[in-house]
Design a protein around this motif. Sequence first.
Motif, PDB file in Angstrom:
ATOM      1  N   UNK A   1       6.619  45.756  73.804  1.00 50.20           N
ATOM      2  CA  UNK A   1       7.345  46.959  73.351  1.00 50.20           C
ATOM      3  C   UNK A   1       8.273  46.714  72.164  1.00 50.20           C
ATOM      4  N   UNK A   2       9.091  45.653  72.262  1.00 49.94           N
ATOM      5  CA  UNK A   2      10.094  45.432  71.201  1.00 49.94           C
ATOM      6  C   UNK A   2       9.429  45.168  69.863  1.00 49.94           C
ATOM      7  N   UNK A   3       8.442  44.278  69.862  1.00 55.26           N
ATOM      8  CA  UNK A   3       7.758  43.945  68.610  1.00 55.26           C
ATOM      9  C   UNK A   3       7.099  45.193  68.034  1.00 55.26           C
ATOM     10  N   UNK A   4       6.409  45.926  68.899  1.00 57.62           N
ATOM     11  CA  UNK A   4       5.690  47.120  68.451  1.00 57.62           C
ATOM     12  C   UNK A   4       6.685  48.177  67.949  1.00 57.62           C
ATOM     13  N   UNK A   5       7.725  48.425  68.717  1.00 58.99           N
ATOM     14  CA  UNK A   5       8.673  49.487  68.360  1.00 58.99           C
ATOM     15  C   UNK A   5       9.423  49.166  67.066  1.00 58.99           C
ATOM     16  N   UNK A   6       9.848  47.907  66.942  1.00 57.88           N
ATOM     17  CA  UNK A   6      10.606  47.509  65.743  1.00 57.88           C
ATOM     18  C   UNK A   6       9.739  47.644  64.488  1.00 57.88           C
ATOM     19  N   UNK A   7       8.522  47.158  64.598  1.00 54.67           N
ATOM     20  CA  UNK A   7       7.635  47.177  63.448  1.00 54.67           C
ATOM     21  C   UNK A   7       7.210  48.613  63.089  1.00 54.67           C
ATOM     22  N   UNK A   8       6.952  49.407  64.113  1.00 52.69           N
ATOM     23  CA  UNK A   8       6.586  50.806  63.884  1.00 52.69           C
ATOM     24  C   UNK A   8       7.735  51.552  63.191  1.00 52.69           C
ATOM     25  N   UNK A   9       8.956  51.310  63.659  1.00 58.07           N
ATOM     26  CA  UNK A   9      10.124  51.972  63.063  1.00 58.07           C
ATOM     27  C   UNK A   9      10.226  51.618  61.576  1.00 58.07           C
ATOM     28  N   UNK A  10       9.989  50.341  61.281  1.00 57.32           N
ATOM     29  CA  UNK A  10      10.050  49.900  59.886  1.00 57.32           C
ATOM     30  C   UNK A  10       9.005  50.621  59.046  1.00 57.32           C
ATOM     31  N   UNK A  11       7.788  50.689  59.573  1.00 60.20           N
ATOM     32  CA  UNK A  11       6.707  51.322  58.799  1.00 60.20           C
ATOM     33  C   UNK A  11       6.965  52.794  58.554  1.00 60.20           C
ATOM     34  N   UNK A  12       7.588  53.444  59.535  1.00 60.37           N
ATOM     35  CA  UNK A  12       7.817  54.890  59.410  1.00 60.37           C
ATOM     36  C   UNK A  12       9.157  55.214  58.749  1.00 60.37           C
ATOM     37  N   UNK A  13       9.995  54.193  58.575  1.00 61.29           N
ATOM     38  CA  UNK A  13      11.341  54.429  58.028  1.00 61.29           C
ATOM     39  C   UNK A  13      12.257  55.086  59.046  1.00 61.29           C
ATOM     40  N   UNK A  14      11.990  54.840  60.343  1.00 67.94           N
ATOM     41  CA  UNK A  14      12.799  55.410  61.421  1.00 67.94           C
ATOM     42  C   UNK A  14      13.804  54.377  61.926  1.00 67.94           C
TER      43      UNK A  14
ATOM     44  N   UNK B   1      19.021  47.102  63.450  1.00 67.36           N
ATOM     45  CA  UNK B   1      17.597  46.820  63.642  1.00 67.36           C
ATOM     46  C   UNK B   1      17.329  45.399  64.149  1.00 67.36           C
ATOM     47  N   UNK B   2      18.213  44.462  63.830  1.00 64.61           N
ATOM     48  CA  UNK B   2      17.944  43.070  64.175  1.00 64.61           C
ATOM     49  C   UNK B   2      18.944  42.445  65.137  1.00 64.61           C
ATOM     50  N   UNK B   3      20.116  43.037  65.274  1.00 64.21           N
ATOM     51  CA  UNK B   3      21.176  42.367  66.032  1.00 64.21           C
ATOM     52  C   UNK B   3      21.833  43.292  67.050  1.00 64.21           C
ATOM     53  N   UNK B   4      22.474  42.644  68.026  1.00 64.20           N
ATOM     54  CA  UNK B   4      23.205  43.367  69.072  1.00 64.20           C
ATOM     55  C   UNK B   4      24.634  42.855  69.063  1.00 64.20           C
ATOM     56  N   UNK B   5      25.578  43.771  69.063  1.00 59.62           N
ATOM     57  CA  UNK B   5      26.992  43.394  68.991  1.00 59.62           C
ATOM     58  C   UNK B   5      27.703  43.914  70.231  1.00 59.62           C
ATOM     59  N   UNK B   6      28.514  43.025  70.821  1.00 60.81           N
ATOM     60  CA  UNK B   6      29.289  43.398  72.008  1.00 60.81           C
ATOM     61  C   UNK B   6      30.757  43.163  71.678  1.00 60.81           C
ATOM     62  N   UNK B   7      31.529  44.220  71.690  1.00 56.35           N
ATOM     63  CA  UNK B   7      32.953  44.134  71.343  1.00 56.35           C
ATOM     64  C   UNK B   7      33.168  43.302  70.073  1.00 56.35           C
TER      65      UNK B   7
ATOM     66  N   UNK C   1      18.623  61.976  64.060  1.00 57.62           N
ATOM     67  CA  UNK C   1      17.843  60.950  63.344  1.00 57.62           C
ATOM     68  C   UNK C   1      16.415  60.905  63.879  1.00 57.62           C
ATOM     69  N   UNK C   2      15.520  60.331  63.071  1.00 61.77           N
ATOM     70  CA  UNK C   2      14.187  60.005  63.555  1.00 61.77           C
ATOM     71  C   UNK C   2      14.245  58.595  64.107  1.00 61.77           C
ATOM     72  N   UNK C   3      13.641  58.388  65.278  1.00 62.57           N
ATOM     73  CA  UNK C   3      13.829  57.113  65.970  1.00 62.57           C
ATOM     74  C   UNK C   3      12.575  56.681  66.719  1.00 62.57           C
TER      75      UNK C   3
ATOM     76  N   UNK D   1      -0.651  43.938  66.004  1.00 62.70           N
ATOM     77  CA  UNK D   1      -0.885  44.693  64.757  1.00 62.70           C
ATOM     78  C   UNK D   1      -1.829  45.865  64.984  1.00 62.70           C
ATOM     79  N   UNK D   2      -2.858  45.633  65.793  1.00 62.53           N
ATOM     80  CA  UNK D   2      -3.802  46.728  66.098  1.00 62.53           C
ATOM     81  C   UNK D   2      -3.092  47.848  66.861  1.00 62.53           C
ATOM     82  N   UNK D   3      -2.252  47.446  67.796  1.00 64.97           N
ATOM     83  CA  UNK D   3      -1.537  48.433  68.611  1.00 64.97           C
ATOM     84  C   UNK D   3      -0.581  49.254  67.740  1.00 64.97           C
ATOM     85  N   UNK D   4       0.121  48.546  66.853  1.00 66.47           N
ATOM     86  CA  UNK D   4       1.072  49.227  65.961  1.00 66.47           C
ATOM     87  C   UNK D   4       0.330  50.241  65.081  1.00 66.47           C
TER      88      UNK D   4
END
Length: 223
Positions: A13-26, A68-74, A115-117, A201-204
């Motif tokens: 999911x993460x790989x697919x979702x991140x890459x898809x978002x990039x391709x769509x500009x979401x 898109x790449x990092x998670x921040x906590x406090x 936003x588009x997401x 890549x095929x799935x994306x």
Amino acid sequence: MIITIDGPAGAGKSTVARSLARRLGFMFLDTGAMYRAVTLSAVRHGLDWNDAEALVRLAGQVRIYLDDDSVWLDGEDVTDAIRTTQITSQVKYAANNPGVREQLVAQQRATVEGKSVVTEGRDQGTVVFPQAELKIFLTAGPEERARRRLLDLQARGEEITLEEVLAKQNARDASDAGRDVGPLVAAADAVHLVTDGHTLDQVIAEIEALARSRMTAADATGS
Ligand code: DC
């Protein structure tokens, strides 16, 4: 446009979702990272896992920020710290807590407002964004998922066997599917995709084509 990608751990999911978002500009939203961040904060505060109320209070107090790449906590970059096997095995306390879910669901909706997401998790198409224009339920066989996770953990320097990963994964699947609030379940209108035997890549590319055809359809009807 909202695209939800739900499914069990290790389906890609993460790989697919991140890459898809990039391709769509979401925007890309990794909602599992939010449950992990609450868990990390609880560990650091030495919270008693039996104290469900304290966990809800903590979830309301912590500041979680995702890009898109990092998670921040406090204010601290916890991108790697939230992905250890310790956090992975303890995240169920946050994920199975209805009060914590309520807080994080509200935060997820507020984050994507206007936003588009592409958002990924377990309950995105069912509970959080039932109005999403495209819902994907992404799965893979347990062994395939465990193999991917093992590679991921080894790349992070953890020493763990395939059998251990599989046992932990089975326990987490059961916990995710069995909870009363926001369980892992496909939305009735989700498109089911199985990733075994396909490259990510095929799935994306397949999801991108679906997304673009729905965008075109929406444009044509003016909705
Ligand atoms: O996707 P992940 O492995 O990072 O998710 C971590 C945990 O959080 C997972 O065990 C299930 C839970 N989770 C959830 O309950 N709801 C979500 N929307 C996302 C993740």
